[in-house]
Design a protein around this motif. Structure first.
Motif, PDB file in Angstrom:
ATOM      1  N   ARG A 100       0.845  -0.817   0.194  1.00 33.20           N
ATOM      2  CA  ARG A 100       0.040  -0.250  -0.463  1.00 33.20           C
ATOM      3  C   ARG A 100       0.785   1.419  -0.140  1.00 33.20           C
ATOM      4  O   ARG A 100       0.248   2.191  -1.137  1.00 33.20           O
ATOM      5  CB  ARG A 100      -0.617   0.010   1.275  1.00 33.20           C
ATOM      6  N   GLU A 101       1.776   1.252   1.045  1.00 37.05           N
ATOM      7  CA  GLU A 101       2.403   2.752   0.960  1.00 37.05           C
ATOM      8  C   GLU A 101       4.261   2.566  -0.095  1.00 37.05           C
ATOM      9  O   GLU A 101       4.995   3.202   0.164  1.00 37.05           O
ATOM     10  CB  GLU A 101       2.866   2.739   1.994  1.00 37.05           C
ATOM     11  N   LYS A 102       4.074   1.299  -0.606  1.00 42.22           N
ATOM     12  CA  LYS A 102       5.844   1.207  -1.206  1.00 42.22           C
ATOM     13  C   LYS A 102       5.968   1.426  -0.245  1.00 42.22           C
ATOM     14  O   LYS A 102       8.008   1.751  -0.887  1.00 42.22           O
ATOM     15  CB  LYS A 102       5.964   2.188  -2.742  1.00 42.22           C
ATOM     16  N   SER A 103       6.382   0.722   0.847  1.00 39.47           N
ATOM     17  CA  SER A 103       7.954   1.388   2.053  1.00 39.47           C
ATOM     18  C   SER A 103       7.584   0.047   3.077  1.00 39.47           C
ATOM     19  O   SER A 103       6.577  -0.248   2.873  1.00 39.47           O
ATOM     20  CB  SER A 103       7.669   2.291   2.341  1.00 39.47           C
ATOM     21  N   ALA A 104       8.660  -0.393   3.387  1.00 35.81           N
ATOM     22  CA  ALA A 104       8.173  -2.379   4.042  1.00 35.81           C
ATOM     23  C   ALA A 104       8.807  -1.132   5.383  1.00 35.81           C
ATOM     24  O   ALA A 104      10.238  -0.765   4.967  1.00 35.81           O
ATOM     25  CB  ALA A 104       9.574  -2.919   3.247  1.00 35.81           C
ATOM     26  N   PRO A 105       8.794  -1.859   6.877  1.00 41.08           N
ATOM     27  CA  PRO A 105       8.999  -1.668   8.153  1.00 41.08           C
ATOM     28  C   PRO A 105       9.998  -1.938   8.165  1.00 41.08           C
ATOM     29  O   PRO A 105      10.350  -1.437   9.026  1.00 41.08           O
ATOM     30  CB  PRO A 105       7.812  -2.176   8.014  1.00 41.08           C
ATOM     31  N   GLY A 140      -4.510   9.223  -1.050  1.00 40.61           N
ATOM     32  CA  GLY A 140      -5.995   8.375  -2.078  1.00 40.61           C
ATOM     33  C   GLY A 140      -6.739   8.437  -1.634  1.00 40.61           C
ATOM     34  O   GLY A 140      -6.672   8.617  -0.452  1.00 40.61           O
ATOM     35  N   PRO A 141      -7.946   6.905  -1.821  1.00 37.68           N
ATOM     36  CA  PRO A 141      -9.454   6.680  -1.367  1.00 37.68           C
ATOM     37  C   PRO A 141      -8.779   5.664  -0.448  1.00 37.68           C
ATOM     38  O   PRO A 141      -9.770   5.919   0.671  1.00 37.68           O
ATOM     39  CB  PRO A 141      -9.269   5.831  -2.160  1.00 37.68           C
ATOM     40  N   ARG A 142      -7.885   5.222  -0.088  1.00 31.30           N
ATOM     41  CA  ARG A 142      -7.538   3.900   0.950  1.00 31.30           C
ATOM     42  C   ARG A 142      -6.705   4.799   2.348  1.00 31.30           C
ATOM     43  O   ARG A 142      -6.087   5.858   1.840  1.00 31.30           O
ATOM     44  CB  ARG A 142      -6.888   2.848   0.405  1.00 31.30           C
ATOM     45  N   LYS A 143      -7.036   4.327   3.547  1.00 30.34           N
ATOM     46  CA  LYS A 143      -6.914   5.101   4.220  1.00 30.34           C
ATOM     47  C   LYS A 143      -5.445   4.704   4.920  1.00 30.34           C
ATOM     48  O   LYS A 143      -4.798   3.149   4.528  1.00 30.34           O
ATOM     49  CB  LYS A 143      -7.294   5.047   6.333  1.00 30.34           C
TER      50      LYS A 143
END
Length: 245
Positions: free
Chosen positions: A39-44, A239-242
């Protein structure tokens, strides 16, 4: 240690639930990881954690399969091997996404221009080879015939490693308050005394002062990482997704 684990898992029904909870925590941590990277194109997690866990879990899958074959496919060894194969799938997906969407963020500072797919794949492959070597030489040094000692160490890595990346980013991008809470719970759960924690209940090997001292230290670090993440500005929806909390 294999025979000791078989005796413990055969005679103590509580250990089944303690183990199920421990494995669930591990799955939740990686489910958060691939949800965030999609979703955020970035891993934790930093890339070295993915390669370390792939090396560890692939080794563990083989070790537990061998133990299962040697002990008439004892249920814990068999299920542990299957669970680790599933974890390998999670890790391979995260590495794939690292190449697909994160390679510039991860390795961009090492190159003058865009990071190619080939360069990213080469660096991941080299890290995996290194991590497999490290995991196995440490396993030999520790005489860790059932991977249980290494399992505890991977939870130490989970408590400490993500916070290094989060502090570098100085934002909640690619991270999650929910994940940080799960990591705190998983860390504390690792170092609980007999009757409450999987490791100390499965074998008295872990029931010693330094195990609990280390538990206090790494649990404090995991809690500190949560507090640090809470100090950063909340995510803004793109975008539309939280955003993932």
């Amino acid at each position: 240690m294999a025979e000791e684990l078989m005796r413990s898992y055969s005679s103590n029904p509580t250990l089944l639930w303690l183990s199920a909870f421990t494995f669930l925590i591990g799955y939740l941590e990686y489910i958060y990881s691939f949800r965030l990277v999609v979703r955020e194109k970035s891993a934790p997690f930093p890339i070295w954690m993915h390669t370390l866990y792939l090396a560890h879990d692939s080794t563990g899958a083989v070790v537990f399969l061998q133990l299962a074959r040697q002990h008439h496919y004892f249920w814990f060894f068999t299920l542990a091997s299957i669970a680790l194969v599933i974890w390998n799938g999670f890790e391979c997906f995260n590495l794939y996404m690292a190449v697909k969407v994160e390679r510039q963020e991860i390795w961009g500072k090492l190159y003058d221009g865009p990071v190619s797919v080939g360069s990213a794949v080469y660096r991941i492959a080299a890290q995996v080879v290194l991590m497999v070597s490290v995991v196995n030489i440490v396993r030999v040094f520790m005489n860790d015939t059932a991977m249980f000692k290494w399992f505890a160490l991977t939870n130490v890595v989970m408590a400490v490693g993500p916070g290094i990346l989060w502090s570098e980013r100085r934002s909640r991008k690619g991270s999650s308050i929910g994940l940080a809470i799960v990591i705190v719970v998983g860390t504390v759960n690792t170092f609980l005394p007999p009757g409450f924690g999987m490791w100390t209940t499965a074998t008295p090997y872990f029931d010693q002062p330094w195990f609990y001292i280390a538990g206090v230290v790494v649990s404090a670090i995991a809690l500190r990482n949560l507090v640090m993440l809470l100090s950063f500005d909340p995510k803004i929806a793109n975008g539309p997704r939280k955003p993932i909390w």
